[in-house]
Every structure is written in C-alpha cells, then in structure tokens.
Design a protein around this motif. Structure first.
Motif, mmCIF file in Angstrom:
data_model
loop_
_atom_site.group_PDB
_atom_site.id
_atom_site.type_symbol
_atom_site.label_atom_id
_atom_site.label_comp_id
_atom_site.label_asym_id
_atom_site.label_seq_id
_atom_site.Cartn_x
_atom_site.Cartn_y
_atom_site.Cartn_z
ATOM 1 N N HIS A 217 0.918 -1.226 0.048
ATOM 2 C CA HIS A 217 -0.069 0.081 -0.036
ATOM 3 C C HIS A 217 0.955 1.215 0.144
ATOM 4 O O HIS A 217 0.932 2.187 -0.739
ATOM 5 N N ASP A 218 1.726 1.222 0.981
ATOM 6 C CA ASP A 218 2.623 2.621 1.049
ATOM 7 C C ASP A 218 3.375 2.755 -0.205
ATOM 8 O O ASP A 218 3.653 3.803 -0.671
ATOM 9 N N ALA A 219 4.016 1.638 -0.669
ATOM 10 C CA ALA A 219 4.873 1.837 -1.646
ATOM 11 C C ALA A 219 4.042 2.277 -2.875
ATOM 12 O O ALA A 219 4.777 2.986 -3.653
ATOM 13 N N ALA A 220 3.141 1.518 -3.213
ATOM 14 C CA ALA A 220 2.438 1.555 -4.569
ATOM 15 C C ALA A 220 1.872 3.081 -4.673
ATOM 16 O O ALA A 220 2.031 3.816 -5.415
ATOM 17 N N LEU A 221 1.285 3.578 -3.522
ATOM 18 C CA LEU A 221 0.738 4.830 -3.343
ATOM 19 C C LEU A 221 1.788 5.839 -3.732
ATOM 20 O O LEU A 221 1.787 7.047 -4.464
ATOM 21 N N ALA A 222 3.000 5.831 -2.907
ATOM 22 C CA ALA A 222 4.342 6.722 -3.191
ATOM 23 C C ALA A 222 4.530 6.849 -4.530
ATOM 24 O O ALA A 222 5.130 7.779 -5.039
ATOM 25 N N ALA A 223 4.495 5.925 -5.329
ATOM 26 C CA ALA A 223 5.181 5.782 -6.582
ATOM 27 C C ALA A 223 3.923 6.123 -7.689
ATOM 28 O O ALA A 223 4.330 6.057 -8.791
ATOM 29 N N GLY A 224 2.783 6.356 -7.157
ATOM 30 C CA GLY A 224 1.531 6.990 -8.184
ATOM 31 C C GLY A 224 0.776 6.048 -8.743
ATOM 32 O O GLY A 224 -0.132 6.291 -9.701
ATOM 33 N N ALA A 225 0.558 5.122 -7.908
ATOM 34 C CA ALA A 225 -0.445 3.991 -8.132
ATOM 35 C C ALA A 225 -1.742 4.596 -7.417
ATOM 36 O O ALA A 225 -1.922 5.086 -6.296
ATOM 37 N N VAL A 226 -2.814 3.897 -7.785
ATOM 38 C CA VAL A 226 -4.052 3.933 -7.183
ATOM 39 C C VAL A 226 -4.318 2.565 -6.496
ATOM 40 O O VAL A 226 -4.004 1.514 -7.133
ATOM 41 N N TRP A 227 -4.626 2.500 -5.225
ATOM 42 C CA TRP A 227 -4.705 1.459 -4.245
ATOM 43 C C TRP A 227 -6.158 0.836 -4.117
ATOM 44 O O TRP A 227 -6.863 1.802 -3.958
ATOM 45 N N VAL A 228 -6.278 -0.294 -4.320
ATOM 46 C CA VAL A 228 -7.537 -0.778 -4.337
ATOM 47 C C VAL A 228 -7.684 -1.976 -3.208
ATOM 48 O O VAL A 228 -6.839 -3.124 -3.595
ATOM 49 N N ASP A 229 -8.253 -1.681 -2.178
ATOM 50 C CA ASP A 229 -8.447 -2.648 -1.241
ATOM 51 C C ASP A 229 -9.306 -3.807 -1.546
ATOM 52 O O ASP A 229 -10.320 -3.434 -1.965
ATOM 53 N N THR A 230 -8.999 -5.080 -1.316
ATOM 54 C CA THR A 230 -9.509 -6.260 -1.205
ATOM 55 C C THR A 230 -9.993 -7.025 0.102
ATOM 56 O O THR A 230 -10.711 -7.929 -0.017
ATOM 57 N N TRP A 231 -9.346 -6.566 1.293
ATOM 58 C CA TRP A 231 -9.484 -7.107 2.183
ATOM 59 C C TRP A 231 -10.969 -7.017 2.971
ATOM 60 O O TRP A 231 -11.736 -7.939 3.179
ATOM 61 N N GLU A 232 -11.629 -5.774 2.691
ATOM 62 C CA GLU A 232 -12.986 -5.743 3.238
ATOM 63 C C GLU A 232 -13.957 -6.572 2.383
ATOM 64 O O GLU A 232 -14.972 -7.080 2.801
ATOM 65 N N ALA A 233 -13.855 -6.405 0.931
ATOM 66 C CA ALA A 233 -14.622 -7.142 0.293
ATOM 67 C C ALA A 233 -14.291 -8.732 0.383
ATOM 68 O O ALA A 233 -15.406 -9.374 -0.067
ATOM 69 N N THR A 234 -13.391 -9.134 1.074
ATOM 70 C CA THR A 234 -13.342 -10.545 1.035
ATOM 71 C C THR A 234 -13.350 -10.968 2.618
ATOM 72 O O THR A 234 -13.016 -12.252 2.918
ATOM 73 N N SER A 235 -14.190 -10.024 3.686
ATOM 74 C CA SER A 235 -14.331 -10.350 4.864
ATOM 75 C C SER A 235 -15.685 -10.028 5.195
ATOM 76 O O SER A 235 -16.557 -9.330 4.648
ATOM 77 N N ASP A 236 -16.263 -10.871 6.220
ATOM 78 C CA ASP A 236 -17.720 -10.640 6.887
ATOM 79 C C ASP A 236 -17.579 -9.341 7.481
ATOM 80 O O ASP A 236 -16.509 -8.746 8.092
ATOM 81 N N ALA A 237 -18.601 -9.076 8.298
ATOM 82 C CA ALA A 237 -18.912 -7.787 9.226
ATOM 83 C C ALA A 237 -17.947 -7.991 10.424
ATOM 84 O O ALA A 237 -17.552 -6.948 10.809
ATOM 85 N N GLU A 238 -17.431 -9.133 10.843
ATOM 86 C CA GLU A 238 -16.716 -9.388 11.935
ATOM 87 C C GLU A 238 -15.173 -9.303 11.601
ATOM 88 O O GLU A 238 -14.165 -9.719 12.210
ATOM 89 N N GLY A 239 -14.974 -9.089 10.003
ATOM 90 C CA GLY A 239 -13.467 -9.167 9.580
ATOM 91 C C GLY A 239 -12.979 -10.668 9.311
ATOM 92 O O GLY A 239 -11.828 -10.611 9.208
ATOM 93 N N ARG A 240 -13.945 -11.584 9.540
ATOM 94 C CA ARG A 240 -13.536 -13.009 9.112
ATOM 95 C C ARG A 240 -13.649 -13.390 7.788
ATOM 96 O O ARG A 240 -14.030 -12.605 6.869
ATOM 97 N N TYR A 241 -12.851 -14.372 7.410
ATOM 98 C CA TYR A 241 -12.568 -14.602 6.031
ATOM 99 C C TYR A 241 -14.026 -15.049 5.555
ATOM 100 O O TYR A 241 -14.689 -15.765 6.115
#
Length: 251
Positions: A173-197
């Motif tokens: 995340h930190d390196a990609a943003l600093a280099a000029g990329a757009v970061w797309v998070d997939t963690w939340e989209a692959t977790s339930d309301a409690e943050g589980r797989y």
C-alpha cells in the motif's frame, strides 16, 4: 456491485481552485477509443485474467492482456524478475492501464542477488527491498505513460496466513501509493462484518461461492467480483478511460 476502495491524498482548497481555473481554459481530454488493460501478477492475477477475458471478448473495448505467471512473486527475482518483466511488457504493449495483483507467494525469504543476501519475511530488510521493488514496478508503468492500479491481497482462510497478508498489504500500500498508483483494497470485500474470511456471498435468494477450496484463490464468479473493484476504481480515478473501459456491473 462492490464499491471500490482506493486511497489517495487530498487537495487543499486553494490548490483545487487553481486547478479548476486552469481546467476551464484547457482543451478537453479526448478519451481513447480502446483501453488496453495489462494484468500483471501471480496466480491471483492469472485467475482474474482467465475469468475476465471471456466476458470482455463480448465487448468492443477494453482489451485485457495477460502478463501473469503463477507461482511467482516479488521476493524471488532470481526465479522471475517482476521489475524487468514489467518494464518489458509495458514497452511491448503500451497499455493505457496496468493492474498489479501479486503477493500470494511472497512470504518466502526475499533474495537480493547483488548482495547475495536473503531477508526473512517480517524483517526490516525485507520491507525495505520489497517496497523498492514495488516502487520500480509501478515506476516502469507510469514512465511508459500508463495509469496504474495496485490491488491489495484478500483475506485468507488460515489465520496465520491472513495475519501475514496484512503485513504485506501495508508494505504494498505505502510503496504503491508513493510511486503514483491507485490502491484498491480487497480485504474488506473478502471479509464478513466481523472481519473474518468470507467463503461465499449472500445474494437475494441464496448464497454463492466466492472463494476457491484452498482458501486463497477465488471462484470464476469471485474473480469477476474483484475485477469489478478494479474497473470501478480505474473509472473513478481516470475518468478519461471510463468511456472505453466501462464498468463491470450486475455480475
């Protein structure tokens, strides 16, 4: 459709006003007739390509280009040098958009050939060299004139693996943003309301399998859901590409 989550910096009011003033007199940006999307990464990106390509074949644009290779990673340039591969593929294809999705194999020691050194995962040396390689990969794409999106790694079924993914996501995340990329998070989209797989997604009438049996990869439908995040983020951050890129809706 899942919403795209992309991080970026803000623009202060005075700067925003000056940008608007310049844009009022600037000639309009002409959208490209076609968007070439180059996918780069390991088996995660490869699965997305295999699922996405048949869908996009039915559309006049965009065109997706396969730059993936399974069982590879950023850590082992002695096996597959992703910095050099990125440089060569963007020079060959000149894509308007480059998307990276990589890291499922990057919990092995990071090899630095010129130093004849290996850095274990979690060490400061690992983080430093890994971030440098992400910076170089994004840099090769942006210097060739491509817009760049970097997809973060998803939640994983095994808790120890999931914890390691969180650490790697921070570096990426930190390196990609600093280099000029757009970061797309997939963690939340692959977790339930409690943050589980989350192995499946509840739809109106039933649930549908989202992840593969190994707890790492996705079903074909799952890959398309993640591709929807990619397309939404690219259209939002690079509006000049949206007419030709389109969005993956109602999958």
């Amino acid at each position: 459709m899942l919403a795209a989550v992309a991080a970026g910096g803000g623009v202060g009011p005075s700067r925003a006003e000056s940008i608007r003033a310049r844009s009022d007199s600037a000639p309009p940006v002409v959208p490209p007739d076609r968007v070439n999307l180059l996918l780069l990464g390991d088996s995660l990106a490869q699965g997305m390509f295999l699922s996405l390509n048949p869908v996009l074949r039915r559309r006049p644009t965009p065109r997706v280009i396969n730059g993936t290779l399974h069982a590879t990673g950023v850590t082992r340039i002695d096996e597959h040098d992703w910095t050099a591969v990125t440089r060569d593929l963007v020079a060959q294809h000149r894509p308007q958009l480059v998307a990276f999705w990589i890291g499922a194999n990057d919990f092995r020691p990071l090899v630095v050939r010129e130093e004849r050194t290996r850095y274990r995962f979690g060490s400061a040396g690992y983080a430093e060299h890994y971030a440098r390689r992400v910076t170089e990969m994004v840099g090769h794409a942006t210097q060739a004139g491509s817009r760049v999106v970097w997809l973060g790694l998803p939640n994983m079924r095994e808790s120890q693996f999931a914890g390691a993914v969180r650490q790697l996501n921070t570096i990426q995340h930190d390196a990609a943003l600093a280099a000029g990329a757009v970061w797309v998070d997939t963690w939340e989209a692959t977790s339930d309301a409690e943050g589980r797989y989350m192995p499946a997604i509840a739809l109106e009438t039933a649930s549908r399998s989202f992840r593969a049996e190994d707890g790492v990869h996705f079903t074909s439908w799952g890959y398309l859901r993640i591709a929807g995040l990619l397309f939404d983020a690219a259209s939002e951050h690079f509006p000049e590409l949206e007419p030709a890129l389109g969005r993956l809706s109602e999958i």
